[in-house]
Design a protein around this motif. Sequence first.
Motif, mmCIF file in Angstrom:
data_model
loop_
_atom_site.group_PDB
_atom_site.id
_atom_site.type_symbol
_atom_site.label_atom_id
_atom_site.label_comp_id
_atom_site.label_asym_id
_atom_site.label_seq_id
_atom_site.Cartn_x
_atom_site.Cartn_y
_atom_site.Cartn_z
ATOM 1 N N MET A 1 0.849 -1.195 0.000
ATOM 2 C CA MET A 1 0.000 0.000 0.000
ATOM 3 C C MET A 1 0.883 1.243 0.000
ATOM 4 O O MET A 1 1.776 1.381 0.822
ATOM 5 C CB MET A 1 -0.916 -0.007 1.228
ATOM 6 C CG MET A 1 -2.005 -1.084 1.149
ATOM 7 S SD MET A 1 -3.027 -1.190 2.637
ATOM 8 C CE MET A 1 -1.914 -2.124 3.702
ATOM 9 N N GLU A 2 0.625 2.114 -0.935
ATOM 10 C CA GLU A 2 1.452 3.291 -1.114
ATOM 11 C C GLU A 2 0.799 4.520 -0.483
ATOM 12 O O GLU A 2 -0.427 4.591 -0.343
ATOM 13 C CB GLU A 2 1.680 3.541 -2.610
ATOM 14 C CG GLU A 2 2.372 2.385 -3.322
ATOM 15 C CD GLU A 2 2.506 2.624 -4.806
ATOM 16 O OE1 GLU A 2 2.063 3.715 -5.271
ATOM 17 O OE2 GLU A 2 3.034 1.750 -5.497
ATOM 18 N N LEU A 3 1.645 5.470 -0.139
ATOM 19 C CA LEU A 3 1.151 6.690 0.500
ATOM 20 C C LEU A 3 0.178 7.434 -0.411
ATOM 21 O O LEU A 3 -0.819 7.999 0.067
ATOM 22 C CB LEU A 3 2.341 7.589 0.868
ATOM 23 C CG LEU A 3 2.054 8.755 1.825
ATOM 24 C CD1 LEU A 3 1.568 8.245 3.165
ATOM 25 C CD2 LEU A 3 3.298 9.611 1.988
ATOM 26 N N LYS A 4 0.433 7.432 -1.713
ATOM 27 C CA LYS A 4 -0.460 8.136 -2.633
ATOM 28 C C LYS A 4 -1.850 7.509 -2.663
ATOM 29 O O LYS A 4 -2.848 8.206 -2.897
ATOM 30 C CB LYS A 4 0.138 8.180 -4.036
ATOM 31 C CG LYS A 4 0.385 6.831 -4.681
ATOM 32 C CD LYS A 4 1.078 6.991 -6.029
ATOM 33 C CE LYS A 4 1.356 5.646 -6.689
ATOM 34 N NZ LYS A 4 2.065 5.806 -7.989
ATOM 35 N N ALA A 68 -6.111 6.761 8.661
ATOM 36 C CA ALA A 68 -5.470 7.218 7.432
ATOM 37 C C ALA A 68 -5.050 8.684 7.549
ATOM 38 O O ALA A 68 -3.975 9.080 7.063
ATOM 39 C CB ALA A 68 -6.419 7.031 6.250
ATOM 40 N N ARG A 69 -5.893 9.482 8.189
ATOM 41 C CA ARG A 69 -5.532 10.891 8.395
ATOM 42 C C ARG A 69 -4.273 11.021 9.252
ATOM 43 O O ARG A 69 -3.392 11.843 8.970
ATOM 44 C CB ARG A 69 -6.697 11.632 9.037
ATOM 45 C CG ARG A 69 -7.848 11.948 8.070
ATOM 46 C CD ARG A 69 -9.011 12.540 8.818
ATOM 47 N NE ARG A 69 -10.048 13.018 7.906
ATOM 48 C CZ ARG A 69 -11.332 13.110 8.243
ATOM 49 N NH1 ARG A 69 -11.736 12.742 9.464
ATOM 50 N NH2 ARG A 69 -12.214 13.565 7.366
ATOM 51 N N ARG A 74 1.544 12.132 9.946
ATOM 52 C CA ARG A 74 2.899 11.724 10.318
ATOM 53 C C ARG A 74 3.827 11.768 9.113
ATOM 54 O O ARG A 74 5.002 12.134 9.225
ATOM 55 C CB ARG A 74 2.878 10.322 10.920
ATOM 56 C CG ARG A 74 2.273 10.256 12.324
ATOM 57 C CD ARG A 74 2.591 8.937 12.987
ATOM 58 N NE ARG A 74 1.947 7.823 12.301
ATOM 59 C CZ ARG A 74 0.736 7.350 12.600
ATOM 60 N NH1 ARG A 74 0.050 7.922 13.587
ATOM 61 N NH2 ARG A 74 0.230 6.331 11.953
ATOM 62 N N ALA A 75 3.309 11.409 7.957
ATOM 63 C CA ALA A 75 4.125 11.473 6.745
ATOM 64 C C ALA A 75 4.530 12.911 6.438
ATOM 65 O O ALA A 75 5.667 13.172 6.035
ATOM 66 C CB ALA A 75 3.357 10.873 5.573
ATOM 67 N N ALA A 76 3.596 13.837 6.644
ATOM 68 C CA ALA A 76 3.903 15.249 6.397
ATOM 69 C C ALA A 76 4.961 15.751 7.379
ATOM 70 O O ALA A 76 5.867 16.508 7.010
ATOM 71 C CB ALA A 76 2.638 16.090 6.506
ATOM 72 N N ALA A 82 12.679 15.959 7.188
ATOM 73 C CA ALA A 82 13.714 15.656 6.198
ATOM 74 C C ALA A 82 14.169 16.920 5.489
ATOM 75 O O ALA A 82 15.368 17.127 5.250
ATOM 76 C CB ALA A 82 13.181 14.634 5.190
ATOM 77 N N ARG A 83 13.206 17.789 5.132
ATOM 78 C CA ARG A 83 13.564 19.047 4.475
ATOM 79 C C ARG A 83 14.388 19.932 5.406
ATOM 80 O O ARG A 83 15.338 20.593 4.983
ATOM 81 C CB ARG A 83 12.307 19.782 4.023
ATOM 82 C CG ARG A 83 11.532 19.064 2.912
ATOM 83 C CD ARG A 83 10.238 19.821 2.582
ATOM 84 N NE ARG A 83 9.448 19.090 1.618
ATOM 85 C CZ ARG A 83 9.596 19.168 0.298
ATOM 86 N NH1 ARG A 83 10.542 19.960 -0.197
ATOM 87 N NH2 ARG A 83 8.829 18.472 -0.516
ATOM 88 N N ALA A 84 14.000 19.944 6.696
ATOM 89 C CA ALA A 84 14.728 20.763 7.670
ATOM 90 C C ALA A 84 16.157 20.268 7.836
ATOM 91 O O ALA A 84 17.101 21.056 7.894
ATOM 92 C CB ALA A 84 13.994 20.751 9.015
#
Length: 301
Positions: A1-4, A68-69, A74-76, A82-84
């Motif tokens: 199952m993918e995040l998308k 799912a929300r 958590r993914a966000a 990761a960006r930070a």
Amino acid sequence: MELKQWRCFVTLAEIGNIRRAASLLAISQPALSVRVQRLEEALGFALFDRQARGVRLTEQGARLLPHARRLLSRAAETDEAARAIGRGAFDRLEIGVTPIAALSFFPDAMRAFSAAHPGVVLALTEGLSDELEEAVAHRRLDLAVVHPPSSRDDLVVREVARDRFMAVMPAGHPLAGAGRIAAADLRQQTLVGVRRDIGPVVFDRIAAYLARAGITTQVNQCASSSISLVGLVAAGAGIGLVVESLACIARPDIRFVALSDDPPSLGYAMCHRPDLPAELQGAFMQAFHAPKAGADVRPGS
């Protein structure tokens, strides 16, 4: 199952219309339908009842939606972390500090840093300068506050403050009431100090200060740190020379007296690896120079 697939499920559940959900996700309607269908196949149950005017969550789909929300949230958060990190930001920093620095300007500096970066956890480790420099070099610490000079050429060591020395003596000592004493006043006094193998920089600077007054350094009792030295003085062992920041140790049985004759000083330096992100270096330099722990602790160059 993918995040998308989960993102398609949540979006469609919240909007209830395939066309509008696909538009919001910037994909085609058939692609949205395929992703939801593959998610249902992987789960083994239907998420939606397809109706003429849209879709409606099944009972199982409604029960799964909050989970799912949370997954997407958590993914966000992970994505932002990761960006930070990619920008050189951190959510936890391992900081080293010497015992003297821990009682000097360091607490004020850490409060200033935490106020400017409330999301960063600071984990502190105490040690001697050479131990902390070794830990920084081997990435066990992100940075440290040490006392220069440093013998390492693989680290960046920048002085951030200096602290003058003063005398500490028993409260009943004849010199305890003086506003200021000279090095010559210590000629006939019993001296206590920190062992040279523990603090060679401090020992040598005090020895040089006394030598200018013609006093050969002869320490009658040795302590393992400046803090334990204050304890020896309180016990009546003699007079010691410590940095002025230690005057924050309030005991009724000791007195701190300023020194004349250009007393020695001790430097504090930020020590880090050359690859420490520039943004982080700047944030700590700003914190180190912002606090005013006392008029006697002066910012370095």
